[in-house]
Design a protein around this motif. Sequence first.
Motif, PDB file in Angstrom:
ATOM      1  N   SER A 179      29.229  31.879  25.064  1.00 54.54           N
ATOM      2  CA  SER A 179      29.117  32.967  26.232  1.00 54.54           C
ATOM      3  C   SER A 179      30.129  34.181  25.907  1.00 54.54           C
ATOM      4  O   SER A 179      29.755  35.274  26.143  1.00 54.54           O
ATOM      5  N   ILE A 180      31.097  33.857  25.430  1.00 63.82           N
ATOM      6  CA  ILE A 180      32.164  35.000  25.099  1.00 63.82           C
ATOM      7  C   ILE A 180      31.393  36.059  24.179  1.00 63.82           C
ATOM      8  O   ILE A 180      31.486  37.212  24.422  1.00 63.82           O
ATOM      9  N   ILE A 181      30.950  35.613  23.010  1.00 64.12           N
ATOM     10  CA  ILE A 181      30.396  36.573  21.915  1.00 64.12           C
ATOM     11  C   ILE A 181      29.184  37.236  22.656  1.00 64.12           C
ATOM     12  O   ILE A 181      28.887  38.309  22.232  1.00 64.12           O
ATOM     13  N   ASN A 182      28.256  36.569  23.467  1.00 61.01           N
ATOM     14  CA  ASN A 182      27.055  37.252  24.113  1.00 61.01           C
ATOM     15  C   ASN A 182      27.618  38.345  24.999  1.00 61.01           C
ATOM     16  O   ASN A 182      27.144  39.475  24.988  1.00 61.01           O
ATOM     17  N   PHE A 183      28.497  38.020  25.710  1.00 59.32           N
ATOM     18  CA  PHE A 183      29.224  38.906  26.601  1.00 59.32           C
ATOM     19  C   PHE A 183      29.571  40.618  25.626  1.00 59.32           C
ATOM     20  O   PHE A 183      29.272  41.272  26.068  1.00 59.32           O
ATOM     21  N   VAL A 184      30.462  40.000  24.789  1.00 60.74           N
ATOM     22  CA  VAL A 184      30.969  41.136  23.952  1.00 60.74           C
ATOM     23  C   VAL A 184      29.804  41.871  23.209  1.00 60.74           C
ATOM     24  O   VAL A 184      29.922  43.101  23.228  1.00 60.74           O
ATOM     25  N   GLU A 185      28.798  41.424  22.728  1.00 59.92           N
ATOM     26  CA  GLU A 185      27.813  41.948  22.224  1.00 59.92           C
ATOM     27  C   GLU A 185      26.948  42.739  23.114  1.00 59.92           C
ATOM     28  O   GLU A 185      26.345  43.416  22.723  1.00 59.92           O
ATOM     29  N   LYS A 186      27.157  42.373  24.455  1.00 61.20           N
ATOM     30  CA  LYS A 186      26.368  43.279  25.207  1.00 61.20           C
ATOM     31  C   LYS A 186      27.223  44.396  25.921  1.00 61.20           C
ATOM     32  O   LYS A 186      26.748  45.319  26.662  1.00 61.20           O
ATOM     33  N   GLY A 187      28.338  44.574  25.384  1.00 61.89           N
ATOM     34  CA  GLY A 187      29.315  45.730  25.726  1.00 61.89           C
ATOM     35  C   GLY A 187      30.311  45.551  26.542  1.00 61.89           C
ATOM     36  O   GLY A 187      31.195  46.635  26.895  1.00 61.89           O
ATOM     37  N   PHE A 188      30.527  44.274  26.976  1.00 59.61           N
ATOM     38  CA  PHE A 188      31.772  43.765  27.703  1.00 59.61           C
ATOM     39  C   PHE A 188      33.093  43.679  26.891  1.00 59.61           C
ATOM     40  O   PHE A 188      32.784  43.130  25.721  1.00 59.61           O
ATOM     41  N   ILE A 189      34.104  44.090  27.226  1.00 64.02           N
ATOM     42  CA  ILE A 189      35.264  43.603  26.722  1.00 64.02           C
ATOM     43  C   ILE A 189      35.625  42.212  26.917  1.00 64.02           C
ATOM     44  O   ILE A 189      35.616  42.046  28.536  1.00 64.02           O
ATOM     45  N   VAL A 190      36.171  41.331  26.603  1.00 65.56           N
ATOM     46  CA  VAL A 190      36.271  39.936  26.769  1.00 65.56           C
ATOM     47  C   VAL A 190      37.703  39.526  26.470  1.00 65.56           C
ATOM     48  O   VAL A 190      38.057  39.544  25.407  1.00 65.56           O
ATOM     49  N   PHE A 191      38.534  38.897  27.526  1.00 72.17           N
ATOM     50  CA  PHE A 191      39.723  38.266  27.021  1.00 72.17           C
ATOM     51  C   PHE A 191      39.679  36.822  27.621  1.00 72.17           C
ATOM     52  O   PHE A 191      39.399  36.454  28.714  1.00 72.17           O
TER      53      PHE A 191
END
Length: 685
Positions: A162-174
């Motif tokens: 989930s984290i990597i999908n978010f970040v590859e869509k342009g979201f910063i994730v902490f």
Amino acid sequence: MKYKLTLFFFIYFLGYYGYSQDFSPSSFANNQGEGKWMVYKDNFRALYRILYNEAEDLLGKRSEYVSTIQTKADWIDYQKELKQKYRASLMKFKKTPLNTRITGQLEREKFTVEKIIFESHPGFYVTGCLFIPKKRQHPAPAIIYCSGHSDNGFRSEGYQRSIINFVEKGFIVFAYDPIGQGERLQYLDETTGKSQIGGPTTEHSYAGIQTLLTGSSISDYFIWDGVRAVDFLETRKEVDMNRIGITGRSGGGTQTALIAAYDERIHAAAPECYITTFKRLLQSIGPQDAEQNPYMSIKKGIDIPDLLHMRSPKPTLIVTTTHDFFSQQGARETFKEAKKSYNALGIADNILFVEDMGGHQSTKKNREAVNSFFMKFLNLPGDPTDHEVTLFKDEELWTTSTGQVASSLKGNTVFELNQRYYSAKSLPQGSVKDKIKTTAGINFDRKLTAAVFTGKFSKGEAVVEKYFIENDKNDYALPVYVIKKEGMKAQNVVVWNHPSGKEKLLEEPTLMNILNAGNVVVSADLPGIGELYDPEFRGDGFVQGVPFNYIFIANLTGKSIPGVQAEAIDLMMQFVASNDNFNDATLNVVTEGTLISPSLLHAIFKNTFKKIAVLDPPPPGSYFVETKYYDPLFAFSIVPGSVGSYEWKDLLAFLPNTSVKIFAAKNKQQPDKINQPEIVDFLRK
């Protein structure tokens, strides 16, 4: 100590051991051992039933109140009321410097990972990773990712996906490790690198009891970590603080709901595989580990849907599966109720619900629903498709050199924080007994309706009469023994509260000495003991075989295990008072171990006994503040919230006309050998 085999370790079916032929020890069977009392076949669930009924009553009153809230103004007032109650327990925390450090960096084609450590409290380290897409908006929306109960925290394969999908869509994730998981074990064995006490739920519950007994839930610490995570994002120029989201599954769903209800800077929240109602939760799997149980939440009138009402009308997506062990019916009911506040506040479309076939798990449909939700409400259009990704090894995402804060940074744990925030509280003069009664959640409102005789048997020279006591609430029946020598008229009645139950009492060497001195002994199996022990009870708050889940549901409802047992003692004393054979008898009590607190709680309010013999007392409540690795069984003798206000010995001050003597275990090699003649002499005088 001699009550080590007590309470929930007690194996009830002990065999005959010299009892009279055809004996059945159960108060619900005749002397041929036939279980003829059909209505009481599940009476062993008494403790949970008592607590569930209390919860159901409180939740029913809350539902009635919520049904009266109609207008926008009414909902705003209700929100204010909720927030005031919900936030009160976190007022003890103050924002201190984060002292953020970046301990490393990883490069991928589409994003960079910064390894982050900050302090949510001084010396209390939070470990996490900041995933920054190389192609992004400036500033960009950010998502806080909360992990469920995985040993390795956010490094779990499902969470990384989930984290990597978010970040590859342009979201910063902490993404950060929850307390007791990943690099933040609270009870680390440095030789093995693992917890000394068990997995994540055990880490949470073991530490959670220490905070609970001093008057707060460990959920406060989980929420505060989330608040400080938002503070950390505020320090990053890459982050648009007007577009902050939060999500997580299972325990991460719990954290998501709790944190988003508290911190108004979080714009969009998507709790997954958690949202239900307390009623459906308690009807199904029961209360979960410690961080999922805010202090006295149900007693305060706060149900799980209120976590969403507090956010209304900010965007919220309830993410569910049809066969989750968190009741799907409860999730649907929560969504239905939450729509009322969102409708009243004018943005009905901001509360959403997604459901997919599956158990307690992440599904592709649900992941894509979460992606779409954040893309819409954090204003980052794109393709919501869930893609296969390349995962990191656990060690690659370590922020410390050893993979554990405790061995690399020697930071504080919840145990030390509890010592820091705990403070001794003197009870206000003039209302001390009322405060004690309220803290313990005692209500002596059950009335005896019948004492049902079910037979008798002999054990040596002793004759045992069996009864069960019915009450006007019809929630359980209390099993009781009346033990005496044949033909002897009672001069004195000794109520013996034995922590292993009435049947175990028959093996006590002191029993015959007390009977020979002209006493009749009355003993009951209090809720959680003997015939009222539930061998089928399960939960994820079991620690060394001790089910803390009972303590959690008790505290949710404003009650306590000692308080429930004190109420049962009151039923037993109504039985004694109603028995014509005891009209002229003097009443004394022998109480042991974990039952000392409930016995004294009953005594100070009912003032029934002339003498109290205290056997093998447990340590004081301060033991849980001072002892990191405590004996879990002792927790059942302490009222949550009482530590720092009073110890069990302080209750003796309310018994000026009662003679009390403490008999401690004197032989460390044979702790069962308390001086028997002294006990008999004390009761005789």
